[in-house]
Enzyme design. Structure first.
Site, PDB file in Angstrom:
ATOM      1  N   ARG A   1       0.866  -1.177   0.000  1.00  0.00           N
ATOM      2  CA  ARG A   1       0.000   0.000   0.000  1.00  0.00           C
ATOM      3  C   ARG A   1       0.904   1.227   0.000  1.00  0.00           C
ATOM      4  O   ARG A   1       1.995   1.200   0.598  1.00  0.00           O
ATOM      5  CB  ARG A   1      -0.852   0.056   1.275  1.00  0.00           C
ATOM      6  CG  ARG A   1      -2.022  -0.873   1.300  1.00  0.00           C
ATOM      7  CD  ARG A   1      -3.153  -0.406   0.373  1.00  0.00           C
ATOM      8  NE  ARG A   1      -4.320  -1.241   0.513  1.00  0.00           N
ATOM      9  CZ  ARG A   1      -4.613  -2.284  -0.277  1.00  0.00           C
ATOM     10  NH1 ARG A   1      -3.820  -2.604  -1.276  1.00  0.00           N
ATOM     11  NH2 ARG A   1      -5.721  -2.979  -0.075  1.00  0.00           N
TER      12      ARG A   1
ATOM     13  N   GLU B   1      -4.457   7.139  -4.198  1.00  0.00           N
ATOM     14  CA  GLU B   1      -4.726   6.647  -5.560  1.00  0.00           C
ATOM     15  C   GLU B   1      -6.125   7.102  -5.995  1.00  0.00           C
ATOM     16  O   GLU B   1      -7.024   7.123  -5.149  1.00  0.00           O
ATOM     17  CB  GLU B   1      -4.672   5.109  -5.571  1.00  0.00           C
ATOM     18  CG  GLU B   1      -3.306   4.575  -5.249  1.00  0.00           C
ATOM     19  CD  GLU B   1      -3.292   3.055  -5.058  1.00  0.00           C
ATOM     20  OE1 GLU B   1      -4.312   2.396  -5.338  1.00  0.00           O
ATOM     21  OE2 GLU B   1      -2.267   2.531  -4.622  1.00  0.00           O
TER      22      GLU B   1
ATOM     23  N   HIS C   1      -1.841   0.233  -9.682  1.00  0.00           N
ATOM     24  CA  HIS C   1      -2.396  -0.760  -8.744  1.00  0.00           C
ATOM     25  C   HIS C   1      -2.928  -1.999  -9.497  1.00  0.00           C
ATOM     26  O   HIS C   1      -4.141  -2.241  -9.542  1.00  0.00           O
ATOM     27  CB  HIS C   1      -3.494  -0.119  -7.876  1.00  0.00           C
ATOM     28  CG  HIS C   1      -3.765  -0.888  -6.605  1.00  0.00           C
ATOM     29  ND1 HIS C   1      -4.078  -0.290  -5.415  1.00  0.00           N
ATOM     30  CD2 HIS C   1      -3.765  -2.219  -6.347  1.00  0.00           C
ATOM     31  CE1 HIS C   1      -4.265  -1.216  -4.481  1.00  0.00           C
ATOM     32  NE2 HIS C   1      -4.094  -2.400  -5.046  1.00  0.00           N
TER      33      HIS C   1
HETATM   34  C1  8YV Z   1      -7.333  -4.937  -5.608  1.00  0.00           C
HETATM   35  C2  8YV Z   1      -6.016  -4.950  -3.387  1.00  0.00           C
HETATM   36  O1  8YV Z   1      -6.773  -4.117  -6.577  1.00  0.00           O
HETATM   37  O2  8YV Z   1      -6.261  -7.101  -2.480  1.00  0.00           O
HETATM   38  C3  8YV Z   1      -6.188  -5.907  -2.270  1.00  0.00           C
HETATM   39  O3  8YV Z   1      -6.245  -5.453  -1.119  1.00  0.00           O
HETATM   40  O4  8YV Z   1      -5.690  -3.830  -3.186  1.00  0.00           O
HETATM   41  C4  8YV Z   1      -6.174  -5.403  -4.780  1.00  0.00           C
HETATM   42  O5  8YV Z   1      -6.129  -6.759  -4.933  1.00  0.00           O
HETATM   43  C5  8YV Z   1      -8.500  -4.289  -5.017  1.00  0.00           C
HETATM   44  O6  8YV Z   1      -8.984  -4.915  -3.891  1.00  0.00           O
HETATM   45  C6  8YV Z   1      -9.622  -4.177  -6.054  1.00  0.00           C
HETATM   46  O7  8YV Z   1     -10.410  -3.177  -5.651  1.00  0.00           O
END
Ligand code: 8YV
Length: 311
Positions: free
Chosen positions: A230, A259, A277
Site C-alpha cells: 500500500r 490513488e 495498482h
Molecule cells: C485490488 C487490493 O486491486 O487485495 C487488495 O487489497 O488492493 C487489490 O487486490 C482491489 O482490492 C480491487 O479493488
C-alpha cells in the site's frame, strides 16, 4: 425478496450481473442513485467493496441492518475490523486467490527496474537504436532480496526470487518459524542487508511510513525499492527525495498514497517504474476474487459464516 446490497466500487461485469440477479444492488459510485440510496440505507444488509477502498465507519453506521462486508481483495486497511465486529458484522476477504499474481507483479517490477524495460521501450520508440548507446542493466542473480512482511504473498515473492538465483531475507512483525530464510531484526537491518527491498507488509497504523528515510538510506545508492503493498507504508516525501538525490538507485511502484491522484513528482522521478495498482488485476484472478465475494455473500445469507471471514 432480494436482500439489499451496497456496491462501493465496480466489479467485473459478469460478477455484477450475478450480484444484480441475487440482490437489490445500490451503487455508491453512481451519482444518479444518490437519493434512492439514502432511502435504502436502513434495509442494506451487505456491502461489497475493494481492498483499497473499504468502507468508513460513518457509512457502516448509516446501515443498521448490515451483517456482512465482502471485500474484493485482501487489504482491510480501509475497514475498522474491530468496529465491524462490535456491530456483529463479518468482514470477509479474497484470501489466498490473488497471492500468485501479486507476487508475479512484484517480480515483474523488480526485473522491469533492473533490466530497464520501460526506458528500453521509450528508447526504441524514440528511434534511438543504432544512434545512441543504451546503458547496461543489473542482474538479479546473486543479489540479496529483502522482503518486508513475510505473509502469503511475501513467501510467494521469495520462492520466485530463488528461481532467479537471489538470496532471500525478511523482516516480519511476528516471528516466522517455517522458513530457512534469514530473519532481520528491523526494517533498517533488512534494508542494510538487501540489494532489492520488496515491501508487502499489511498496512496498519503501526506500519504507516515503515519505509522511511532511514530505511532508504540503509538500502543505499545501488538499492531498489519495490512496493506492492500500500502507498501508506512508504514515506513518499522520503522516497521522492531518495530517488532524486541518489540515496537509492530506483523503484518499482504499484501502489501510492491517494490513488488514483498520485503525486505528480513520481512522473519525473529517475529509474522509477509506475503501475496503476495492478497486483491482482488479471482476468483469471479477478474472476476467482469475484467468485469468492459471491460465495462469501451467499454463505452469509444462508445463515453460515462466510468462509474467508477475517475479523
Ligand atoms: C485490488 C487490493 O486491486 O487485495 C487488495 O487489497 O488492493 C487489490 O487486490 C482491489 O482490492 C480491487 O479493488
Amino acid at each position: 425478496m432480494k436482500p439489499d446490497l451496497l456496491l462501493v466500487e465496480p466489479m467485473m461485469e459478469f460478477i455484477e450481473e450475478r450480484l444484480d440477479a441475487n440482490y437489490t444492488v445500490h451503487r455508491l459510485y453512481d451519482e444518479s442513485q444518490k437519493e434512492t440510496l439514502e432511502a435504502a440505507l436502513p434495509k442494506i444488509r451487505a456491502v461489497a467493496t475493494g481492498g483499497g477502498t473499504g468502507i468508513s465507519n460513518e457509512w457502516i453506521d448509516k446501515m443498521p441492518s448490515l451483517g456482512v462486508i465482502a471485500v474484493n481483495g485482501v487489504g482491510t486497511d480501509r475497514i475498522d475490523l474491530a468496529h465491524a465486529r462490535s456491530r456483529n458484522i463479518d468482514v470477509a476477504t479474497t484470501l489466498g486467490v490473488l497471492t500468485d499474481d501479486v507476487a508475479d507483479l512484484g517480480i515483474a517490477l523488480m526485473l522491469g527496474v533492473l533490466r530497464q524495460i520501460a526506458s528500453g521501450d521509450a528508447y526504441m520508440r524514440a528511434g534511438k537504436w543504432g544512434k545512441e548507446a543504451f546503458p547496461l542493466g543489473t542482474s538479479p542473480k546473486g543479489k540479496r532480496l529483502g522482503i518486508l512482511g513475510l505473509g502469503q504473498i511475501g513467501k510467494a515473492v521469495g520462492r520466485r526470487a530463488e528461481v532467479f538465483g537471489m538470496d532471500v531475507r525478511f523482516w516480519n512483525r511476528s516471528p516466522i518459524t517455517d522458513t530457512s530464510w534469514k530473519s532481520c531484526a528491523s526494517p533498517v537491518e533488512l534494508a542494510e542487508d538487501s540489494d532489492i527491498l520488496c515491501v508487502i507488509v499489511a498496512a496498519t497504523a503501526q506500519t504507516q511510513n515503515i519505509v522511511n528515510a532511514d530505511v532508504l538510506k540503509a538500502l543505499g545508492p545501488k538499492g531498489v525499492l519495490i512496493n506492492i503493498a500500500r502507498g501508506s507504508v512508504v514515506d513518499e516525501d522520503a522516497l521522492l527525495a531518495a530517488l532524486n538525490d541518489g540515496t537509492i538507485a530506483g523503484a518499482g511502484l504499484d501502489v501510492f498514497v491517494n490513488e488514483p491522484n498520485i503525486r505528480p513528482e513520481f512522473y519525473s522521478a529517475p529509474n522509477t517504474l509506475l503501475l496503476p495498482h495492478q497486483g491482482s488485476a488479471t482476468m483469471e484472478t479477478r474472476i476467482a476474487m469475484g467468485e469468492l465475494v459471491l460465495s462469501n455473500l451467499e454463505a452469509h445469507f444462508a445463515g453460515k459464516k462466510p468462509p474467508t471471514t477475517v475479523n
